[in-house]
Write a protein that holds these residues in place. Structure first.
Motif, mmCIF file in Angstrom:
data_model
loop_
_atom_site.group_PDB
_atom_site.id
_atom_site.type_symbol
_atom_site.label_atom_id
_atom_site.label_comp_id
_atom_site.label_asym_id
_atom_site.label_seq_id
_atom_site.Cartn_x
_atom_site.Cartn_y
_atom_site.Cartn_z
ATOM 1 N N VAL A 65 -14.958 -32.463 -10.967
ATOM 2 C CA VAL A 65 -15.908 -32.978 -9.985
ATOM 3 C C VAL A 65 -15.340 -34.252 -9.379
ATOM 4 O O VAL A 65 -14.929 -35.165 -10.099
ATOM 5 N N VAL A 66 -15.301 -34.316 -8.050
ATOM 6 C CA VAL A 66 -14.891 -35.524 -7.339
ATOM 7 C C VAL A 66 -16.089 -36.009 -6.536
ATOM 8 O O VAL A 66 -16.624 -35.286 -5.689
ATOM 9 N N VAL B 292 -5.865 -33.567 -8.089
ATOM 10 C CA VAL B 292 -5.799 -32.145 -8.446
ATOM 11 C C VAL B 292 -4.462 -31.766 -9.049
ATOM 12 O O VAL B 292 -4.299 -30.642 -9.532
ATOM 13 N N THR B 293 -3.498 -32.695 -9.060
ATOM 14 C CA THR B 293 -2.211 -32.394 -9.675
ATOM 15 C C THR B 293 -2.166 -32.790 -11.142
ATOM 16 O O THR B 293 -1.224 -32.426 -11.851
ATOM 17 N N LEU C 231 -15.079 -29.415 -7.411
ATOM 18 C CA LEU C 231 -16.377 -29.591 -6.767
ATOM 19 C C LEU C 231 -16.395 -30.948 -6.071
ATOM 20 O O LEU C 231 -16.280 -31.988 -6.731
ATOM 21 N N ILE C 232 -16.505 -30.944 -4.754
ATOM 22 C CA ILE C 232 -16.560 -32.170 -3.959
ATOM 23 C C ILE C 232 -18.021 -32.469 -3.647
ATOM 24 O O ILE C 232 -18.738 -31.653 -3.079
ATOM 25 N N GLY D 81 -18.016 -36.704 -12.864
ATOM 26 C CA GLY D 81 -16.604 -36.615 -12.510
ATOM 27 C C GLY D 81 -15.979 -37.908 -12.070
ATOM 28 O O GLY D 81 -16.436 -39.003 -12.422
ATOM 29 N N TYR D 82 -14.942 -37.776 -11.276
ATOM 30 C CA TYR D 82 -14.179 -38.921 -10.802
ATOM 31 C C TYR D 82 -14.807 -39.470 -9.535
ATOM 32 O O TYR D 82 -15.031 -38.742 -8.568
ATOM 33 N N VAL D 83 -15.069 -40.780 -9.519
ATOM 34 C CA VAL D 83 -15.734 -41.430 -8.386
ATOM 35 C C VAL D 83 -14.686 -42.109 -7.510
ATOM 36 O O VAL D 83 -13.817 -42.835 -8.007
#
Length: 290
Positions: free
Chosen positions: A84-85, A162-163, A6-7, A141-143
Motif C-alpha cells: 500500500v502506498v 516497487v523494486t 494499492l495506491i 502502508g508507506y506514506v
C-alpha cells in the motif's frame, strides 16, 4: 504470485502521477476501483496471468473503504504480494492545488452544512474529513508526503518502492531542511542542527553532503560520529519490534537547517550501514528539488 500495489491517499496528492509511474514500470493499472471489487479483480487478472497490478482507491468510494484492510488480508492469505502506498500533502498545499485547477473536492458535496459555507472553508473541512476517512488506510502502508516535491521526484519514489523486496521491512532514510518543514511521512525525525555546519566553511558552502570534501570534514567531527552511533543504536534496538508489528516501511527523517550538508551526509552513512541487513532507500528532499 501476483504483485499488487494499492495506491491511495488524499485527493490532490498525486495518485494519478503515481499510477502513471507504475504503468511505465509494466503494471496493469486500474483507477478508482470500488473496494468491494478488489478481490474479484485480482482473481480475474490472475486467471489471465497478469503478474503486476496497480489499483488506485480513494474517497470517491467512501462508503466501502472500510472493506479494504480485510480484503488485503484475504489476498495475502491467497499468496498475493500486496503493498500500500499512501499519498498525502499539507492542507495548505491541497487547498492551493484545488484552487489552481478549479476542481471540486470529492467530499465537498457530502456535507449539507457546507451549502452556505465560504468556499475555502468548505474545502478545508472536506480535506479534514478525508484525512479522518482514510486514517486506517494510511496505517497500512508507506506514506509519501508530496507537499513540496516535484512530479519527477514522486515518480522516482514510487518506482523505487516497487523494486524493494516486499516481504521485508524497508528502511527509507530522507534528508530535509527544517526551514521548509518536517516531512509528513517521517516515522522518526532526528534533528542534527546542533552539529558542526560545513556551510560556514567557505570552500564547502556550495558543496553538499554527497561530496567527498564535505564527508571528510564531517567524519573528522566527534559530535557527528556520536550522533550517527546514537541513531544507529536506536534503530538496531527497535527494528525487530517494528517487524513483529508487521510494519512494511519505516521512514527516518534526518533534518538540518538547509538540508544540504549534515543531513545528507548522515542519510548516506546510515543507509550504507543498514543496507547490509535491510532493504534500504534514500531520499534527499532538498537536493532532489533542485
Amino acid at each position: 504470485m501476483t504483485d499488487i500495489v494499492l495506491i491511495t491517499g488524499l485527493s490532490g496528492s498525486g495518485k494519478s502521477i503515481a499510477l502513471h509511474a507504475l504503468e511505465d514500470e509494466g503494471f496493469y493499472c486500474v483507477d478508482n476501483l470500488p473496494p468491494e471489487l478488489l478481490v474479484q479483480l485480482v482473481e480475474v487478472e490472475q486467471r489471465f496471468n497478469v503478474p503486476r497490478l496497480a489499483i488506485a482507491m480513494d474517497a470517491r468510494s467512501a462508503t466501502s473503504l472500510h472493506l479494504v484492510p480485510q480484503q488485503i488480508e484475504v489476498l495475502r492469505a491467497g499468496g498475493a504480494s500486496v503493498r500500500v502506498v499512501f499519498l498525502e500533502a499539507s492542507t495548505d498545499t491541497l487547498v492551493r492545488r484545488f484552487s489552481e485547477t478549479r476542481r471540486k473536492h470529492p467530499l465537498s458535496q457530502a456535507d449539507a452544512l457546507h451549502a452556505n459555507a465560504e468556499p475555502q472553508r468548505a474545502l478545508v473541512d472536506a480535506i479534514d474529513s478525508e484525512r479522518t476517512l482514510l486514517a486506517d488506510l494510511r496505517a497500512l502502508g508507506y506514506v509519501v508526503d508530496t507537499s513540496i516535491i516535484r512530479t519527477a521526484q514522486l515518480q522516482s519514489t514510487v518506482k523505487s518502492l516497487v523494486t524493494t523486496r516486499s516481504q521485508q521491512l524497508t528502511l527509507v532514510f530522507t534528508s530535509f531542511a527544517f526551514k521548509r518543514g518536517v516531512p509528513l511521512d517521517a516515522d522518526y525525525v532526528f534533528d542534527v542542527r546542533m552539529l558542526p555546519n560545513p556551510h560556514y566553511e567557505a570552500e564547502l558552502r556550495r558543496l553538499t553532503g554527497l561530496d567527498a570534501a564535505v564527508a571528510n570534514y564531517l567524519q573528522r567531527q566527534p559530535e557527528v560520529a556520536r550522533m550517527q552511533k546514537h541513531i544507529t543504536t536506536f534503530l538496531d534496538d527497535w527494528l525487530p519490534a517494528l517487524v513483529t508489528d508487521h510494519r512494511s516501511y519505516v521512514t527516518v527523517g534526518i533534518g538540518c537547517t538547509g538540508g544540504q550538508h549534515r543531513s545528507v551526509y548522515l542519510v548516506e552513512a546510515l543507509a550504507a550501514h543498514f543496507a547490509t541487513h535491510w532493504p534500504t532507500l534514500k531520499r534527499h528532499r532538498e537536493l532532489d528539488a533542485r
